[in-house]
Motif scaffolding. Structure first.
Motif, PDB file in Angstrom:
ATOM      1  N   LYS A   3       0.836  -1.198   0.000  1.00 18.36           N
ATOM      2  CA  LYS A   3       0.000   0.000   0.000  1.00 18.36           C
ATOM      3  C   LYS A   3       0.874   1.251   0.000  1.00 18.36           C
ATOM      4  O   LYS A   3       1.796   1.371   0.811  1.00 18.36           O
ATOM      5  CB  LYS A   3      -0.888  -0.045   1.229  1.00 18.36           C
ATOM      6  CG  LYS A   3      -1.806   1.119   1.392  1.00 18.36           C
ATOM      7  CD  LYS A   3      -2.752   0.817   2.544  1.00 18.36           C
ATOM      8  CE  LYS A   3      -3.052   2.042   3.330  1.00 18.36           C
ATOM      9  NZ  LYS A   3      -3.976   1.776   4.420  1.00 18.36           N
ATOM     10  N   GLN A   4       0.579   2.167  -0.934  1.00 18.15           N
ATOM     11  CA  GLN A   4       1.325   3.415  -1.033  1.00 18.15           C
ATOM     12  C   GLN A   4       0.347   4.578  -0.952  1.00 18.15           C
ATOM     13  O   GLN A   4      -0.655   4.591  -1.660  1.00 18.15           O
ATOM     14  CB  GLN A   4       2.101   3.486  -2.344  1.00 18.15           C
ATOM     15  CG  GLN A   4       3.166   2.421  -2.467  1.00 18.15           C
ATOM     16  CD  GLN A   4       3.848   2.463  -3.817  1.00 18.15           C
ATOM     17  OE1 GLN A   4       3.235   2.775  -4.834  1.00 18.15           O
ATOM     18  NE2 GLN A   4       5.132   2.137  -3.835  1.00 18.15           N
ATOM     19  N   LEU A   5       0.649   5.552  -0.110  1.00 17.50           N
ATOM     20  CA  LEU A   5      -0.210   6.714   0.090  1.00 17.50           C
ATOM     21  C   LEU A   5       0.558   7.964  -0.295  1.00 17.50           C
ATOM     22  O   LEU A   5       1.665   8.200   0.203  1.00 17.50           O
ATOM     23  CB  LEU A   5      -0.667   6.799   1.551  1.00 17.50           C
ATOM     24  CG  LEU A   5      -1.538   7.984   1.933  1.00 17.50           C
ATOM     25  CD1 LEU A   5      -2.883   7.923   1.200  1.00 17.50           C
ATOM     26  CD2 LEU A   5      -1.765   8.000   3.431  1.00 17.50           C
ATOM     27  N   PHE A   6      -0.028   8.758  -1.193  1.00 19.53           N
ATOM     28  CA  PHE A   6       0.590  10.006  -1.644  1.00 19.53           C
ATOM     29  C   PHE A   6      -0.376  11.150  -1.363  1.00 19.53           C
ATOM     30  O   PHE A   6      -1.517  11.123  -1.824  1.00 19.53           O
ATOM     31  CB  PHE A   6       0.886   9.958  -3.150  1.00 19.53           C
ATOM     32  CG  PHE A   6       1.787   8.827  -3.551  1.00 19.53           C
ATOM     33  CD1 PHE A   6       3.161   8.942  -3.421  1.00 19.53           C
ATOM     34  CD2 PHE A   6       1.263   7.655  -4.066  1.00 19.53           C
ATOM     35  CE1 PHE A   6       3.991   7.896  -3.795  1.00 19.53           C
ATOM     36  CE2 PHE A   6       2.080   6.612  -4.452  1.00 19.53           C
ATOM     37  CZ  PHE A   6       3.452   6.733  -4.307  1.00 19.53           C
ATOM     38  N   PHE A   7       0.075  12.154  -0.628  1.00 15.37           N
ATOM     39  CA  PHE A   7      -0.744  13.336  -0.382  1.00 15.37           C
ATOM     40  C   PHE A   7      -0.600  14.282  -1.563  1.00 15.37           C
ATOM     41  O   PHE A   7       0.507  14.528  -2.041  1.00 15.37           O
ATOM     42  CB  PHE A   7      -0.326  14.032   0.918  1.00 15.37           C
ATOM     43  CG  PHE A   7      -0.579  13.193   2.136  1.00 15.37           C
ATOM     44  CD1 PHE A   7      -1.868  12.900   2.530  1.00 15.37           C
ATOM     45  CD2 PHE A   7       0.476  12.685   2.873  1.00 15.37           C
ATOM     46  CE1 PHE A   7      -2.107  12.120   3.655  1.00 15.37           C
ATOM     47  CE2 PHE A   7       0.253  11.906   3.993  1.00 15.37           C
ATOM     48  CZ  PHE A   7      -1.052  11.623   4.383  1.00 15.37           C
ATOM     49  N   LEU A   8      -1.704  14.849  -2.033  1.00 17.95           N
ATOM     50  CA  LEU A   8      -1.693  15.725  -3.199  1.00 17.95           C
ATOM     51  C   LEU A   8      -1.536  17.194  -2.819  1.00 17.95           C
ATOM     52  O   LEU A   8      -1.697  18.068  -3.657  1.00 17.95           O
ATOM     53  CB  LEU A   8      -2.986  15.535  -4.003  1.00 17.95           C
ATOM     54  CG  LEU A   8      -3.205  14.124  -4.540  1.00 17.95           C
ATOM     55  CD1 LEU A   8      -4.549  14.029  -5.234  1.00 17.95           C
ATOM     56  CD2 LEU A   8      -2.079  13.724  -5.476  1.00 17.95           C
ATOM     57  N   GLU A   9      -1.243  17.448  -1.573  1.00 12.24           N
ATOM     58  CA  GLU A   9      -1.029  18.804  -1.085  1.00 12.24           C
ATOM     59  C   GLU A   9      -0.125  18.725   0.143  1.00 12.24           C
ATOM     60  O   GLU A   9       0.105  17.649   0.677  1.00 12.24           O
ATOM     61  CB  GLU A   9      -2.363  19.455  -0.712  1.00 12.24           C
ATOM     62  CG  GLU A   9      -3.120  18.699   0.360  1.00 12.24           C
ATOM     63  CD  GLU A   9      -4.555  19.154   0.507  1.00 12.24           C
ATOM     64  OE1 GLU A   9      -4.972  20.060  -0.223  1.00 12.24           O
ATOM     65  OE2 GLU A   9      -5.257  18.595   1.347  1.00 12.24           O
ATOM     66  N   THR A  83      -7.481   4.336  -4.626  1.00 10.81           N
ATOM     67  CA  THR A  83      -8.425   5.231  -3.963  1.00 10.81           C
ATOM     68  C   THR A  83      -7.948   6.660  -4.176  1.00 10.81           C
ATOM     69  O   THR A  83      -6.795   6.977  -3.911  1.00 10.81           O
ATOM     70  CB  THR A  83      -8.502   4.923  -2.453  1.00 10.81           C
ATOM     71  OG1 THR A  83      -8.798   3.540  -2.278  1.00 10.81           O
ATOM     72  CG2 THR A  83      -9.573   5.759  -1.790  1.00 10.81           C
ATOM     73  N   ILE A  84      -8.869   7.513  -4.648  1.00 11.20           N
ATOM     74  CA  ILE A  84      -8.517   8.898  -4.954  1.00 11.20           C
ATOM     75  C   ILE A  84      -9.476   9.831  -4.223  1.00 11.20           C
ATOM     76  O   ILE A  84     -10.686   9.670  -4.299  1.00 11.20           O
ATOM     77  CB  ILE A  84      -8.613   9.177  -6.469  1.00 11.20           C
ATOM     78  CG1 ILE A  84      -7.672   8.250  -7.235  1.00 11.20           C
ATOM     79  CG2 ILE A  84      -8.307  10.634  -6.765  1.00 11.20           C
ATOM     80  CD1 ILE A  84      -7.859   8.316  -8.730  1.00 11.20           C
ATOM     81  N   LYS A  85      -8.918  10.800  -3.534  1.00 11.68           N
ATOM     82  CA  LYS A  85      -9.710  11.905  -2.980  1.00 11.68           C
ATOM     83  C   LYS A  85      -9.067  13.174  -3.512  1.00 11.68           C
ATOM     84  O   LYS A  85      -8.035  13.615  -3.019  1.00 11.68           O
ATOM     85  CB  LYS A  85      -9.714  11.893  -1.464  1.00 11.68           C
ATOM     86  CG  LYS A  85     -10.558  13.033  -0.919  1.00 11.68           C
ATOM     87  CD  LYS A  85     -10.895  12.882   0.515  1.00 11.68           C
ATOM     88  CE  LYS A  85     -11.658  14.133   0.920  1.00 11.68           C
ATOM     89  NZ  LYS A  85     -12.640  13.905   1.883  1.00 11.68           N
ATOM     90  N   GLN A  86      -9.663  13.733  -4.560  1.00  7.43           N
ATOM     91  CA  GLN A  86      -9.040  14.884  -5.206  1.00  7.43           C
ATOM     92  C   GLN A  86      -9.730  16.203  -4.883  1.00  7.43           C
ATOM     93  O   GLN A  86      -9.313  17.252  -5.335  1.00  7.43           O
ATOM     94  CB  GLN A  86      -8.970  14.677  -6.713  1.00  7.43           C
ATOM     95  CG  GLN A  86     -10.277  14.438  -7.408  1.00  7.43           C
ATOM     96  CD  GLN A  86     -10.063  14.214  -8.887  1.00  7.43           C
ATOM     97  OE1 GLN A  86      -9.054  14.606  -9.446  1.00  7.43           O
ATOM     98  NE2 GLN A  86     -11.011  13.585  -9.532  1.00  7.43           N
ATOM     99  N   ASN A  87     -10.782  16.167  -4.073  1.00  9.16           N
ATOM    100  CA  ASN A  87     -11.460  17.376  -3.662  1.00  9.16           C
ATOM    101  C   ASN A  87     -11.671  17.310  -2.151  1.00  9.16           C
ATOM    102  O   ASN A  87     -12.080  16.276  -1.629  1.00  9.16           O
ATOM    103  CB  ASN A  87     -12.804  17.496  -4.386  1.00  9.16           C
ATOM    104  CG  ASN A  87     -13.458  18.830  -4.175  1.00  9.16           C
ATOM    105  OD1 ASN A  87     -13.588  19.300  -3.055  1.00  9.16           O
ATOM    106  ND2 ASN A  87     -13.882  19.458  -5.253  1.00  9.16           N
ATOM    107  N   SER A  88     -11.433  18.412  -1.466  1.00  6.70           N
ATOM    108  CA  SER A  88     -11.533  18.428  -0.011  1.00  6.70           C
ATOM    109  C   SER A  88     -12.937  18.128   0.494  1.00  6.70           C
ATOM    110  O   SER A  88     -13.111  17.614   1.587  1.00  6.70           O
ATOM    111  CB  SER A  88     -11.108  19.794   0.526  1.00  6.70           C
ATOM    112  OG  SER A  88      -9.769  20.045   0.212  1.00  6.70           O
ATOM    113  N   PHE A  89     -13.963  18.453  -0.288  1.00  8.07           N
ATOM    114  CA  PHE A  89     -15.329  18.341   0.178  1.00  8.07           C
ATOM    115  C   PHE A  89     -16.051  17.087  -0.315  1.00  8.07           C
ATOM    116  O   PHE A  89     -16.990  16.635   0.309  1.00  8.07           O
ATOM    117  CB  PHE A  89     -16.138  19.568  -0.257  1.00  8.07           C
ATOM    118  CG  PHE A  89     -15.542  20.848   0.236  1.00  8.07           C
ATOM    119  CD1 PHE A  89     -15.604  21.180   1.576  1.00  8.07           C
ATOM    120  CD2 PHE A  89     -14.897  21.703  -0.626  1.00  8.07           C
ATOM    121  CE1 PHE A  89     -15.039  22.350   2.044  1.00  8.07           C
ATOM    122  CE2 PHE A  89     -14.340  22.882  -0.164  1.00  8.07           C
ATOM    123  CZ  PHE A  89     -14.411  23.208   1.172  1.00  8.07           C
TER     124      PHE A  89
END
Length: 161
Positions: A3-9, A83-89
């Motif tokens: 499992k690899q986790l990358f923060f986009l900010e 898994t992608i979360k590309q918007n804060s809301f």
């Protein structure tokens, strides 16, 4: 594949900052509640007061969510899914490897094409460019592992389509 986790900010993991965000959010929400009480007690309320109250409610809610880690944008690549979360809301999106038909890598974005023809585009932006290369390498490994078509394009005109 692990499992690899990358923060986009930029993500501040400091506990002090997170606690301060939660406290600021609670203060804003309490202040909004007090203003609602005084505004309702005063029959001659103005629209600008309600706009201020609405702003304080939204800002306070965002700060509490940000302090608790619910607004973090990320991409997580696991053995069988992305898994992608590309918007804060908005909620996160999961793409299972068996549903993925192809991945197209552009300089500042990645397009995922599913078997049903739908597509999802992940945009990196230019504020945190250090993360782009590691994400592309991990996706390349994921595509190779699952026999998914991987294409790299450098043309910006095709990215805008």
């Amino acid at each position: 594949m692990e499992k690899q986790l990358f923060f986009l900010e930029n993500y501040d993991k400091s506990g002090i900052i997170r606690i301060l965000r939660i406290i600021l959010g609670i203060i804003c929400l309490v202040l909004a509640g007090v203003w609602i009480y005084f505004t309702l007690a005063n029959s001659g309320s103005q629209n600008s007061v309600w706009l201020t109250i609405i702003f304080l409610i939204f800002f306070g809610t965002y700060q509490v969510l940000a302090g608790s880690g619910k607004t973090i944008r990320f991409i997580e690549i696991e053995n069988e899914k992305i898994t992608i979360k590309q918007n804060s809301f908005l909620p996160k999106t999961e793409i299972i490897a068996s549903e993925l038909k192809g991945i197209v890598i552009f300089p500042l974005s990645i397009s995922f094409t599913k078997s049903d023809g739908s597509a999802l585009k992940l945009r990196f932006g230019v504020s945190y460019p250090e993360i782009i290369v590691p994400v592309k390498e991990a996706l390349s490994e994921f595509a190779t592992l699952h026999n998914i078509t991987l294409e790299s394009k450098d043309e910006i005109s095709e990215e805008a389509k």
